[in-house]
Design an enzyme around this catalytic site. Structure first.
Site, PDB file in Angstrom:
ATOM      1  N   HIS A 249      39.765  32.207  31.361  1.00  0.00           N
ATOM      2  CA  HIS A 249      40.658  33.344  30.839  1.00  0.00           C
ATOM      3  C   HIS A 249      39.956  34.380  31.716  1.00  0.00           C
ATOM      4  O   HIS A 249      38.909  34.853  31.669  1.00  0.00           O
ATOM      5  CB  HIS A 249      40.658  33.381  29.414  1.00  0.00           C
ATOM      6  N   ARG A 269      47.551  43.345  29.080  1.00  0.00           N
ATOM      7  CA  ARG A 269      48.165  43.427  30.181  1.00  0.00           C
ATOM      8  C   ARG A 269      49.770  43.423  30.064  1.00  0.00           C
ATOM      9  O   ARG A 269      50.424  43.936  30.669  1.00  0.00           O
ATOM     10  CB  ARG A 269      47.673  42.324  31.445  1.00  0.00           C
TER      11      ARG A 269
END
Ligand code: FAD
Length: 681
Positions: A249, A269
């Protein structure tokens, strides 16, 4: 003593995360006596840690979304290596599974007009993640548990016992599957608290044990993710596919060192957060690969407009699939443009008002304040890649979840199974995967039980062998001389304080059902060797995997990794744990190590074999995707303790699914020969 508690069930589900609970509900609804076994406390699983949400093409936030768009995104995210049938079933059935959760009592966040709200995530064309703030997994687990409690209440009303048809065994670790010939006959394990043994006799077992992240030091995974289900499947004669594909990740915490690896959700995000390097540059614009160029914005202005007007602008490159973002961060840090703690900056403070950050990302706000003394409403976070998810896993039949290989009666669902996500999983596609394939595995495990004329039985000799293997680390430590490496660890000395009362149980003793000579034979085979310390072994394994089988891979390093894993194998065979059987984490880890080792070997072997870069597997010496490799699944099996690797063709996608893609896109993934076939159709 070595008394073994015996239980009789129709379906045993190993794992109490989303996949396990959903499978167990289905098995119980099919009228099967069902056991749920969980290594950790009930309710403590990866699923509960999931923050962002569950992907399902409900079309609530954008009515253009549907299963076909979701299918396309999933295949693109997995770089076309996904088992297409799993991706199809997943995209079609996820919405129904989410709505069904609300009938169990879940309450997802809402849009203004009262529909289930959906948020943006990397690689998803439209806002698609059903969520509850950034605590979606908690709602999922809470609801599935609530459903189980309600079923138990029904059973109490009918039979006078809550546990009569579905029972939870928490803090119970399964160490071995039992077979009768090639048929599953049950599972053997121990209660973590008392160290006492249990034998579940059952004709069907569903593996739902989650991931493997603990073989890496920097990981978002917690202590129980040691690849147990993967290893249990291998030892039972099932196969694993594509174990080279691990998801790093892009955004784990990098500071302070004690929390390195803890996840920073992609929702940051999705909700507007941007990545910057030490020159304050939004560097992701430099890292959009050709295959994605059409879908991603080329300027900051277009990317910023997308949040308000997604129909007329392209997505920001911060929302590329995770493998792309992780590699980009890795490159920036390597080029000397990293943050002080060796990551990059993730900033939401200049993008959203403080009040919105706290409302939309409450866990992240709390996590950074508590762990790093950073207020994310005022300053950027420092983040870097962390080992997060394994795409590879048990090779299963896509419709039923039945494991391939020579074993029957074994099913797998959730992170432990392979195929669905291809070479890279899109965020949010795991929670939906658990629900879709958990249900299917529970349903088909029950149907399998109905086909049996005779109930398979575990053999006494196998039970005795399982006892021997389980006790061996204790026996070895007891046999090795005082002051051995096993005695000097912090873990082991802590263990002995909790385990002193049970020390005597580590000594060989007669067992009513298992061979009484087993423990003493382990002791004599240990001889005067000094037993290995499990904590040291885990650190050494993590160093091999992190340094040599990490995010960027090279042939020489992978060969070296295999050599070192081979050396570790001999040391793990001599692992010892001081103390007794009562709550002894050193002993537990000693037993987990052989699982971590065999699974790591599969990963390293497959990573060396696959000479291309695709999704969660990046080879510096083969930096491009190779269409010929897209046609190959790497299948791992175990024979007489040795890992074997085979090439197996990836099933060809059905014509009507292929027709969902433009030819220009297919040409990026398929061989010329395959494209010619497409054109003929
Ligand atoms: P898990 O939930 O991992 O459960 C595994 C179970 O197996 C546990 O109960 C464990 O105790 C048990 N077990 C393991 N070994 C044994 C054994 N030997 N004996 C008995 N029991 C055993 N995915 C998304 O889709 N959206 C997200 O927003 C998201 N956020 C995430 C955030 C974090 C921090 C993490 C770590 C993961 C996230 N993921 C997310 C991924 C997702 O949460 C996991 O992939 C998923 O929950 C796995 O579910 P599972 O049911 O397969 O296994």
């Amino acid at each position: 003593d070595n008394k073994i508690e015996r239980h009789l069930y129709d379906v045993v589900v190993i794992g109490a995360g989303g996949a396990g609970l959903r499978a167990a509900i289905e098995a119980r609804l099919a009228g099967k006596r069902t056991a749920i076994i969980s290594k950790s406390l009930f309710g403590k699983a990866h699923t509960v840690m999931a923050e962002g949400g569950a992907a399902a093409a409900m079309g609530n936030a954008n009515s253009r979304d549907n299963w076909m768009v979701h299918f396309r995104d999933t295949m693109r995210g997995g770089k076309f290596l996904n088992n297409f049938r799993m991706a199809e079933l997943h995209a079609k059935e996820a919405p129904e599974r989410i709505w069904e959760l609300e009938t169990y009592g879940a309450l997802f966040d809402r849009t203004k007009d009262g529909k289930i709200s959906q948020r943006n995530f990397g690689g998803h064309e439209y806002p698609r993640l059903a969520h509850v703030g950034d605590r979606t997994g908690l709602e999922l687990i809470r609801t599935l548990q609530q459903k189980i409690v309600s079923l138990q209440q029904e059973d109490f009303a009918a039979t006078g016992s809550y546990d009569s048809r579905i029972r939870v065994f928490q803090e119970t670790t399964i160490t071995e599957l039992m077979l009768d010939g090639d048929r599953v006959a049950g599972a053997f394990g121990y209660y973590r608290e008392t160290g006492e043994f249990l034998l579940f006799e059952a004709p069907a077992v569903v593996l739902a044990t989650g991931g493997v992240g603990r073989s890496y030091k920097v990981t978002s995974n917690s202590w129980e993710y040691t690849g147990d289900g993967h290893a249990l499947a291998l030892r039972a004669g099932a196969t694993l596919i594509n174990m080279e594909f691990l998801q790093f990740h892009p955004t784990g915490m990098v500071w302070p060192p004690s929390v390195k690896g803890i996840l920073v959700t992609e929702s940051v995000r999705g909700d507007g957060g941007v990545l910057r390097n030490s020159d304050n540059k939004r560097f992701m614009f430099d890292y959009v690969p050709d295959v994605f160029r059409k879908q991603y914005a080329e300027t900051e202005e277009e990317a910023d407009r997308w949040y308000a007007d997604p129909d007329n602008n392209r997505r920001p490159p911060e929302l590329l699939p995770r493998d792309e973002v992780a590699r980009a961060i890795n490159s920036e840090v390597k080029a000397g443009r990293g943050s002080p703690a060796g990551g990059v900056f993730l900033d939401v403070s200049t993008r959203l008002p403080a009040e919105q950050i706290i409302r939309r990302l409450p866990s992240m706000h709390h996590q950074f304040k508590e762990l790093a003394d950073v207020d994310i409403t005022k300053e950027p976070m420092e983040v870097g890649p962390t080992c997060h998810y394994v795409m590879g896993g048990v090779e299963v039949d896509p419709d039923t979840g039945a494991a391939f290989g020579r074993v029957q009666g074994l099913f797998a669902a959730g992170e432990v199974s392979g195929g669905m996500h291809g070479s890279n999983r899109l965020g949010g596609n795991s929670l939906s995967d658990l629900l879709v394939f958990g249900k299917r595995a529970g349903e088909h495990a029950s149907a399998y039980v109905d086909t049996l004329q005779v109930r398979p039985r575990p053999a006494k000799v196998d039970v005795a062998a399982a006892v021997e293997v389980a006790l061996a680390p204790l026996v070895r430590a007891a046999a090795s001389s005082t002051g051995s490496s096993a005695d000097s660890s912090t873990g082991s000395s802590a263990d002995s304080s909790t385990g002193s009362s049970a020390d005597s149980s580590a000594a060989p003793s007669a067992d009513s059902s298992a061979g009484s000579s087993t423990a003493s034979s382990a002791a004599s085979s240990a001889g005067s060797l000094i037993a290995e310390n499990p904590y040291t072994l885990q650190q050494d394994l993590q160093a091999v995997m992190g340094d040599l089988v990490g995010i960027i891979r090279r042939e020489g390093e992978l060969t070296d990794a295999l050599k070192r894993l081979h050396e570790l194998r001999a040391r793990v065979a001599n692992v010892g744990a001081t103390g007794g059987r009562r709550y002894n984490p050193g002993w537990h880890l000693a037993l987990d190590l052989r699982n971590m080792l065999v699974v790591s070997e599969c990963t390293a072997r497959a990573a060396l074999e696959r000479e291309e870069s695709r999704g969660g597997h990046t080879r510096e010496d083969f930096p491009a995707m190779n269409p010929t490799w897209r046609r190959i699944n790497l299948v791992c099996s175990l024979s007489f303790g040795e890992v074997h690797l085979e090439h197996k063709p990836v099933p060809a996608m059905r014509a009507e699914l292929l027709a969902l893609f433009e030819r220009s896109e297919l040409s990026k993934y398929l061989t010329d020969e395959e494209l010619a076939e497409v054109e003929e159709q």
